[in-house]
Scaffold this motif. Structure first.
Motif, PDB file in Angstrom:
ATOM      1  N   MET A  93       0.826  -1.184   0.000  1.00 22.84           N
ATOM      2  CA  MET A  93       0.000   0.000   0.000  1.00 22.84           C
ATOM      3  C   MET A  93       0.876   1.256   0.000  1.00 22.84           C
ATOM      4  O   MET A  93       0.590   2.198  -0.695  1.00 22.84           O
ATOM      5  N   ILE A  94       1.947   1.235   0.789  1.00 18.04           N
ATOM      6  CA  ILE A  94       2.837   2.400   0.866  1.00 18.04           C
ATOM      7  C   ILE A  94       3.501   2.653  -0.489  1.00 18.04           C
ATOM      8  O   ILE A  94       3.559   3.784  -0.947  1.00 18.04           O
ATOM      9  N   ALA A  95       3.972   1.600  -1.120  1.00 16.89           N
ATOM     10  CA  ALA A  95       4.669   1.751  -2.402  1.00 16.89           C
ATOM     11  C   ALA A  95       3.752   2.310  -3.481  1.00 16.89           C
ATOM     12  O   ALA A  95       4.219   2.956  -4.420  1.00 16.89           O
ATOM     13  N   LYS A  96       2.438   2.092  -3.348  1.00 15.66           N
ATOM     14  CA  LYS A  96       1.482   2.553  -4.352  1.00 15.66           C
ATOM     15  C   LYS A  96       1.011   3.981  -4.114  1.00 15.66           C
ATOM     16  O   LYS A  96       0.441   4.592  -5.003  1.00 15.66           O
ATOM     17  N   ALA A  97       1.216   4.518  -2.919  1.00 22.82           N
ATOM     18  CA  ALA A  97       0.764   5.864  -2.590  1.00 22.82           C
ATOM     19  C   ALA A  97       1.732   6.894  -3.172  1.00 22.82           C
ATOM     20  O   ALA A  97       2.923   6.870  -2.862  1.00 22.82           O
ATOM     21  N   ALA A  98       1.224   7.791  -3.987  1.00 19.26           N
ATOM     22  CA  ALA A  98       2.069   8.744  -4.710  1.00 19.26           C
ATOM     23  C   ALA A  98       2.943   9.588  -3.783  1.00 19.26           C
ATOM     24  O   ALA A  98       4.116   9.806  -4.069  1.00 19.26           O
ATOM     25  N   SER A  99       2.424  10.060  -2.690  1.00 20.36           N
ATOM     26  CA  SER A  99       3.203  10.955  -1.827  1.00 20.36           C
ATOM     27  C   SER A  99       4.119  10.209  -0.856  1.00 20.36           C
ATOM     28  O   SER A  99       4.782  10.823  -0.028  1.00 20.36           O
ATOM     29  N   TYR A 100       4.170   8.882  -0.990  1.00 18.23           N
ATOM     30  CA  TYR A 100       5.054   8.059  -0.152  1.00 18.23           C
ATOM     31  C   TYR A 100       5.962   7.172  -1.003  1.00 18.23           C
ATOM     32  O   TYR A 100       6.487   6.177  -0.532  1.00 18.23           O
ATOM     33  N   SER A 101       6.178   7.577  -2.235  1.00 20.31           N
ATOM     34  CA  SER A 101       6.949   6.753  -3.169  1.00 20.31           C
ATOM     35  C   SER A 101       8.408   6.596  -2.751  1.00 20.31           C
ATOM     36  O   SER A 101       8.999   5.534  -2.956  1.00 20.31           O
ATOM     37  N   CYS A 131       4.850  -8.939   6.453  1.00 18.80           N
ATOM     38  CA  CYS A 131       4.671 -10.065   7.365  1.00 18.80           C
ATOM     39  C   CYS A 131       3.193 -10.167   7.784  1.00 18.80           C
ATOM     40  O   CYS A 131       2.399  -9.266   7.525  1.00 18.80           O
ATOM     41  N   GLU A 132       2.876 -11.245   8.466  1.00 18.46           N
ATOM     42  CA  GLU A 132       1.499 -11.464   8.895  1.00 18.46           C
ATOM     43  C   GLU A 132       0.999 -10.352   9.815  1.00 18.46           C
ATOM     44  O   GLU A 132      -0.165  -9.987   9.796  1.00 18.46           O
ATOM     45  N   GLY A 133       1.866  -9.809  10.629  1.00 19.12           N
ATOM     46  CA  GLY A 133       1.478  -8.722  11.517  1.00 19.12           C
ATOM     47  C   GLY A 133       0.863  -9.224  12.802  1.00 19.12           C
ATOM     48  O   GLY A 133       0.950 -10.421  13.098  1.00 19.12           O
ATOM     49  N   PRO A 134       0.289  -8.361  13.587  1.00 14.01           N
ATOM     50  CA  PRO A 134       0.093  -6.951  13.252  1.00 14.01           C
ATOM     51  C   PRO A 134       1.363  -6.131  13.460  1.00 14.01           C
ATOM     52  O   PRO A 134       2.171  -6.428  14.323  1.00 14.01           O
ATOM     53  N   ILE A 135       1.493  -5.122  12.623  1.00 13.83           N
ATOM     54  CA  ILE A 135       2.585  -4.164  12.735  1.00 13.83           C
ATOM     55  C   ILE A 135       2.005  -2.752  12.684  1.00 13.83           C
ATOM     56  O   ILE A 135       0.852  -2.561  12.264  1.00 13.83           O
ATOM     57  N   THR A 136       2.813  -1.814  13.115  1.00 11.95           N
ATOM     58  CA  THR A 136       2.462  -0.405  12.981  1.00 11.95           C
ATOM     59  C   THR A 136       3.579   0.258  12.188  1.00 11.95           C
ATOM     60  O   THR A 136       4.755   0.069  12.483  1.00 11.95           O
ATOM     61  N   VAL A 137       3.186   1.013  11.169  1.00 10.33           N
ATOM     62  CA  VAL A 137       4.144   1.696  10.308  1.00 10.33           C
ATOM     63  C   VAL A 137       3.946   3.199  10.459  1.00 10.33           C
ATOM     64  O   VAL A 137       2.824   3.699  10.360  1.00 10.33           O
ATOM     65  N   ALA A 184       7.051  -1.040  13.730  1.00  3.18           N
ATOM     66  CA  ALA A 184       7.057  -1.653  15.061  1.00  3.18           C
ATOM     67  C   ALA A 184       6.116  -2.859  15.069  1.00  3.18           C
ATOM     68  O   ALA A 184       5.104  -2.862  14.364  1.00  3.18           O
ATOM     69  N   LYS A 185       6.479  -3.855  15.835  1.00  3.65           N
ATOM     70  CA  LYS A 185       5.608  -5.010  16.018  1.00  3.65           C
ATOM     71  C   LYS A 185       4.441  -4.596  16.908  1.00  3.65           C
ATOM     72  O   LYS A 185       4.615  -3.867  17.882  1.00  3.65           O
ATOM     73  N   GLY A 186       3.243  -5.044  16.571  1.00  4.03           N
ATOM     74  CA  GLY A 186       2.050  -4.720  17.347  1.00  4.03           C
ATOM     75  C   GLY A 186       1.186  -3.698  16.629  1.00  4.03           C
ATOM     76  O   GLY A 186       1.631  -3.025  15.702  1.00  4.03           O
ATOM     77  N   ALA A 187      -0.053  -3.609  17.061  1.00  7.42           N
ATOM     78  CA  ALA A 187      -1.009  -2.672  16.461  1.00  7.42           C
ATOM     79  C   ALA A 187      -1.216  -1.494  17.401  1.00  7.42           C
ATOM     80  O   ALA A 187      -1.770  -1.648  18.484  1.00  7.42           O
ATOM     81  N   PHE A 188      -0.754  -0.330  16.982  1.00  6.73           N
ATOM     82  CA  PHE A 188      -0.906   0.880  17.770  1.00  6.73           C
ATOM     83  C   PHE A 188      -1.764   1.881  16.999  1.00  6.73           C
ATOM     84  O   PHE A 188      -1.384   2.304  15.910  1.00  6.73           O
ATOM     85  N   LYS A 214      -5.806   1.640   7.950  1.00  6.85           N
ATOM     86  CA  LYS A 214      -5.826   0.185   8.137  1.00  6.85           C
ATOM     87  C   LYS A 214      -5.531  -0.522   6.817  1.00  6.85           C
ATOM     88  O   LYS A 214      -6.099  -0.197   5.779  1.00  6.85           O
ATOM     89  N   VAL A 215      -4.625  -1.479   6.880  1.00  6.42           N
ATOM     90  CA  VAL A 215      -4.364  -2.410   5.777  1.00  6.42           C
ATOM     91  C   VAL A 215      -4.355  -3.808   6.377  1.00  6.42           C
ATOM     92  O   VAL A 215      -4.451  -3.956   7.600  1.00  6.42           O
ATOM     93  N   ASP A 216      -4.249  -4.825   5.560  1.00  8.76           N
ATOM     94  CA  ASP A 216      -4.381  -6.210   6.021  1.00  8.76           C
ATOM     95  C   ASP A 216      -3.574  -6.538   7.271  1.00  8.76           C
ATOM     96  O   ASP A 216      -4.093  -7.115   8.204  1.00  8.76           O
ATOM     97  N   ASN A 217      -2.319  -6.174   7.287  1.00 11.94           N
ATOM     98  CA  ASN A 217      -1.438  -6.594   8.376  1.00 11.94           C
ATOM     99  C   ASN A 217      -0.962  -5.451   9.261  1.00 11.94           C
ATOM    100  O   ASN A 217      -0.163  -5.658  10.171  1.00 11.94           O
ATOM    101  N   ALA A 218      -1.427  -4.233   8.984  1.00  5.44           N
ATOM    102  CA  ALA A 218      -0.815  -3.086   9.650  1.00  5.44           C
ATOM    103  C   ALA A 218      -1.783  -1.943   9.916  1.00  5.44           C
ATOM    104  O   ALA A 218      -2.821  -1.814   9.277  1.00  5.44           O
ATOM    105  N   THR A 219      -1.348  -1.119  10.844  1.00  2.00           N
ATOM    106  CA  THR A 219      -1.925   0.206  11.043  1.00  2.00           C
ATOM    107  C   THR A 219      -0.838   1.184  10.626  1.00  2.00           C
ATOM    108  O   THR A 219       0.303   1.077  11.081  1.00  2.00           O
TER     109      THR A 219
END
Length: 117
Positions: A1-9, A26-32, A69-73, A103-108
């Motif tokens: 999702m990040i790679a596809k967002a124009a302002s986050y290329s 990864c399976e997650g959950p992760i926070t980016v 980070a590992k975990g959903a924050f 929200k995306v599949d494995n991350a916040t």
């Protein structure tokens, strides 16, 4: 999702170039904490590198891993400090958030306006 967002290329390219895609897919959950392109441009300038040169920067892998980070924050349960996958502990109050709780599949994902070096 990040790679596809124009302002986050640039952040998306840095993830790929540093070879750490697995940490983000990864399976997650992760926070980016995703820095936008303006933040990456400022970081490049501070390092004395172009946007192309930053992709071969010796510390790029650590810089990228300073944003996951590992975990959903979420904004509602954000701790005062988060330990990133790189091992760096960051005070979350230092971030300037543009948008929270994407929200995306494995991350916040939280959109931020600075690179964590």
């Amino acid at each position: 999702m990040i790679a596809k967002a124009a302002s986050y290329s640039l952040f998306g390219a840095a993830i790929t170039k540093s070879g750490v895609e697995a940490e983000f897919t990864c399976e997650g959950p992760i926070t980016v904490f995703a820095p936008n392109d303006d933040a990456f441009a400022d970081f490049c300038k501070a390092q004395g590198l172009s946007k192309v040169e930053i992709m071969t920067y010796d510390g790029l892998k650590d810089v990228v891993l300073n944003h996951v980070a590992k975990g959903a924050f979420t904004a509602a349960n954000m701790p005062a400090e988060v330990t990133m996958v790189s091992g760096k502990t960051v005070a979350t109050s230092t971030f300037n958030y543009k948008k929270n709780d994407i929200k995306v599949d494995n991350a916040t994902i939280h959109a931020i306006t600075a690179v964590v070096a």
